[in-house]
Design a protein around this motif. Structure first.
Motif, PDB file in Angstrom:
ATOM      1  N   ALA A 147      51.341 -59.561 -95.142  1.00  0.00           N
ATOM      2  CA  ALA A 147      51.658 -58.422 -94.279  1.00  0.00           C
ATOM      3  C   ALA A 147      51.486 -57.108 -95.038  1.00  0.00           C
ATOM      4  O   ALA A 147      50.951 -56.136 -94.502  1.00  0.00           O
ATOM      5  CB  ALA A 147      53.075 -58.541 -93.740  1.00  0.00           C
ATOM      6  N   GLU A 184      45.326 -58.011 -81.057  1.00  0.00           N
ATOM      7  CA  GLU A 184      45.894 -59.002 -81.986  1.00  0.00           C
ATOM      8  C   GLU A 184      44.936 -60.143 -82.312  1.00  0.00           C
ATOM      9  O   GLU A 184      44.756 -60.484 -83.478  1.00  0.00           O
ATOM     10  CB  GLU A 184      47.199 -59.575 -81.426  1.00  0.00           C
ATOM     11  CG  GLU A 184      48.423 -58.835 -81.869  1.00  0.00           C
ATOM     12  CD  GLU A 184      49.696 -59.554 -81.441  1.00  0.00           C
ATOM     13  OE1 GLU A 184      49.621 -60.735 -80.998  1.00  0.00           O
ATOM     14  OE2 GLU A 184      50.764 -58.937 -81.545  1.00  0.00           O
ATOM     15  N   CYS A 235      43.768 -61.031 -86.038  1.00  0.00           N
ATOM     16  CA  CYS A 235      44.095 -62.352 -86.616  1.00  0.00           C
ATOM     17  C   CYS A 235      42.842 -63.009 -87.165  1.00  0.00           C
ATOM     18  O   CYS A 235      42.846 -63.575 -88.271  1.00  0.00           O
ATOM     19  CB  CYS A 235      44.730 -63.245 -85.553  1.00  0.00           C
ATOM     20  SG  CYS A 235      46.389 -62.765 -85.059  1.00  0.00           S
ATOM     21  N   SER A 271      48.059 -65.366 -89.034  1.00  0.00           N
ATOM     22  CA  SER A 271      48.709 -65.636 -87.760  1.00  0.00           C
ATOM     23  C   SER A 271      49.111 -64.336 -87.061  1.00  0.00           C
ATOM     24  O   SER A 271      49.134 -63.258 -87.658  1.00  0.00           O
ATOM     25  CB  SER A 271      49.964 -66.483 -87.987  1.00  0.00           C
ATOM     26  OG  SER A 271      50.939 -65.725 -88.681  1.00  0.00           O
ATOM     27  N   ARG A 272      49.459 -64.462 -85.804  1.00  0.00           N
ATOM     28  CA  ARG A 272      49.928 -63.301 -85.046  1.00  0.00           C
ATOM     29  C   ARG A 272      51.219 -62.760 -85.635  1.00  0.00           C
ATOM     30  O   ARG A 272      51.468 -61.551 -85.583  1.00  0.00           O
ATOM     31  CB  ARG A 272      50.147 -63.689 -83.574  1.00  0.00           C
ATOM     32  CG  ARG A 272      48.866 -63.933 -82.816  1.00  0.00           C
ATOM     33  CD  ARG A 272      49.103 -63.890 -81.316  1.00  0.00           C
ATOM     34  NE  ARG A 272      47.847 -64.012 -80.588  1.00  0.00           N
ATOM     35  CZ  ARG A 272      47.678 -63.616 -79.333  1.00  0.00           C
ATOM     36  NH1 ARG A 272      48.695 -63.091 -78.673  1.00  0.00           N
ATOM     37  NH2 ARG A 272      46.509 -63.747 -78.732  1.00  0.00           N
ATOM     38  N   THR A 273      52.047 -63.621 -86.189  1.00  0.00           N
ATOM     39  CA  THR A 273      53.307 -63.172 -86.792  1.00  0.00           C
ATOM     40  C   THR A 273      53.038 -62.177 -87.919  1.00  0.00           C
ATOM     41  O   THR A 273      53.710 -61.147 -88.030  1.00  0.00           O
ATOM     42  CB  THR A 273      54.098 -64.370 -87.331  1.00  0.00           C
ATOM     43  OG1 THR A 273      54.392 -65.265 -86.264  1.00  0.00           O
ATOM     44  CG2 THR A 273      55.399 -63.915 -87.983  1.00  0.00           C
ATOM     45  N   VAL A 274      52.051 -62.461 -88.746  1.00  0.00           N
ATOM     46  CA  VAL A 274      51.717 -61.577 -89.869  1.00  0.00           C
ATOM     47  C   VAL A 274      51.184 -60.251 -89.342  1.00  0.00           C
ATOM     48  O   VAL A 274      51.563 -59.174 -89.822  1.00  0.00           O
ATOM     49  CB  VAL A 274      50.692 -62.243 -90.805  1.00  0.00           C
ATOM     50  CG1 VAL A 274      50.228 -61.267 -91.875  1.00  0.00           C
ATOM     51  CG2 VAL A 274      51.290 -63.487 -91.451  1.00  0.00           C
ATOM     52  N   ARG A 312      51.755 -58.863 -86.444  1.00  0.00           N
ATOM     53  CA  ARG A 312      52.844 -58.119 -85.801  1.00  0.00           C
ATOM     54  C   ARG A 312      53.750 -57.461 -86.842  1.00  0.00           C
ATOM     55  O   ARG A 312      54.236 -56.343 -86.637  1.00  0.00           O
ATOM     56  CB  ARG A 312      53.651 -59.053 -84.891  1.00  0.00           C
ATOM     57  CG  ARG A 312      52.890 -59.425 -83.622  1.00  0.00           C
ATOM     58  CD  ARG A 312      53.582 -60.504 -82.824  1.00  0.00           C
ATOM     59  NE  ARG A 312      52.776 -60.888 -81.659  1.00  0.00           N
ATOM     60  CZ  ARG A 312      53.031 -61.918 -80.870  1.00  0.00           C
ATOM     61  NH1 ARG A 312      54.085 -62.706 -81.132  1.00  0.00           N
ATOM     62  NH2 ARG A 312      52.250 -62.189 -79.845  1.00  0.00           N
ATOM     63  N   GLU A 313      53.975 -58.155 -87.953  1.00  0.00           N
ATOM     64  CA  GLU A 313      54.785 -57.568 -89.024  1.00  0.00           C
ATOM     65  C   GLU A 313      54.083 -56.352 -89.615  1.00  0.00           C
ATOM     66  O   GLU A 313      54.708 -55.314 -89.862  1.00  0.00           O
ATOM     67  CB  GLU A 313      55.048 -58.607 -90.118  1.00  0.00           C
ATOM     68  CG  GLU A 313      55.964 -58.111 -91.227  1.00  0.00           C
ATOM     69  CD  GLU A 313      56.239 -59.169 -92.280  1.00  0.00           C
ATOM     70  OE1 GLU A 313      56.746 -58.805 -93.356  1.00  0.00           O
ATOM     71  OE2 GLU A 313      55.928 -60.351 -92.036  1.00  0.00           O
ATOM     72  N   LYS A 353      54.251 -53.457 -87.201  1.00  0.00           N
ATOM     73  CA  LYS A 353      55.610 -52.896 -87.201  1.00  0.00           C
ATOM     74  C   LYS A 353      55.783 -51.919 -88.356  1.00  0.00           C
ATOM     75  O   LYS A 353      56.358 -50.838 -88.197  1.00  0.00           O
ATOM     76  CB  LYS A 353      56.644 -54.021 -87.302  1.00  0.00           C
ATOM     77  CG  LYS A 353      58.084 -53.525 -87.313  1.00  0.00           C
ATOM     78  CD  LYS A 353      59.064 -54.682 -87.438  1.00  0.00           C
ATOM     79  CE  LYS A 353      60.494 -54.161 -87.511  1.00  0.00           C
ATOM     80  NZ  LYS A 353      61.470 -55.291 -87.676  1.00  0.00           N
TER      81      LYS A 353
END
Length: 272
Positions: A41, A66, A70, A76-79, A81-82, A85
């Motif tokens: 991230a 996204e 990615c 991943s989408r989690t990374v 999104r972090e 943010k």
């Protein structure tokens, strides 16, 4: 500072639309990592900060969606999104429901953030950002010198005199000189008791202190001339002359930067 990334293996390949020349659009260009970063991230945030500051994602446009990010970064989408943010916290983007992640105007960027300031300085050919930095530093340090002249005790005065004497001895060693130079200014800031102003100056300088565009030449003659300014500041603080200390600090910072600026680019004026 923003650096070049190097891809590992073939995991960084991207899909998406090709340009007419057959190259990937810069918005979806895959970063290149020599080895996969421990914190993906942070690495992606750093890369995106650089792209935004360089104008690869202009203000008022949206970041790639996204799925494209990615695929581009192979994460991943989690990374993603972090990372987004964090970009939002730095003021570089604004997430709008239904409109995607929009890049904000430079006026909204957090210029005290180390990644943002470092990237902006690296891309600023006019030296305007460094001018602004010096103006801000001059304003704050002049006021802190004024207060220090009012409240400095004998220990502080002796410490300043010792540092000035040390700098006279090391004018031929730019690394040692800069170290004592920073200690001199920091002692005055600490003596003033203004923790907020000191924190702002230290945050600003930490991003440019080791860059040639800010430090300029550091030969013996210039170091000796700079230390004359330090000695005048020290004398005014020792004499408990607030107005004199403030003026000496103002003059020292202005003159020192104008010399360094003439080395880094065209001569400029700090008349603000």
């Amino acid at each position: 500072m923003i650096g070049t990334l190097h891809r590992i293996g073939d995991g960084g390949a991207t899909g998406g639309t090709m340009t007419a020349s057959g190259q990937q659009p810069s918005a979806l260009a895959a970063p290149e990592w020599a080895r996969r970063p421990a914190n993906l991230a942070i690495a992606i945030t750093t890369e995106l900060v650089g792209r935004i500051v360089r104008g690869e994602h202009p203000s008022g446009t949206s970041l790639p969606p996204e799925p494209a990010l990615c695929q581009s970064f192979s994460v991943s989408r989690t990374v993603i999104r972090e990372a987004v943010k964090v970009l939002q916290e730095k003021g570089l983007v604004h997430v709008r429901q239904g409109a995607g992640t929009m890049v904000t105007p430079p006026s909204m960027w957090n210029m005290l953030d180390e990644l943002v300031l470092g990237a902006v300085v690296a891309e600023d050919d006019t030296l305007g950002v460094l001018d602004d930095l010096v103006v801000t530093r001059r304003l704050l340090e002049s006021d802190m010198a004024l207060v220090a002249a009012r409240v400095a005790d004998q220990e502080t005065v002796e410490g300043l005199r010792a540092l000035v004497d040390l700098m006279d001895q090391v004018v031929g060693d730019p690394i040692a000189y800069r170290r004592h130079d920073r200690a001199f200014h920091d002692l005055i800031m600490r003596a003033s008791g203004n923790r907020i102003a000191r924190g702002v100056v230290r945050a600003l300088e930490s991003q440019v202190y080791h860059t040639a565009r800010y430090t300029g030449r550091t030969d013996r003659r210039l170091c000796a001339a700079s230390n004359q300014g330090h000695r005048r500041i020290c004398e005014r603080i020792a004499a408990h002359d607030p107005a004199g200390a403030s003026e000496a600090m103002f003059t020292h910072i202005t003159e020192a930067w104008l010399v360094r600026r003439s080395d880094a680019g065209e001569p400029g004026r700090l008349d603000r």
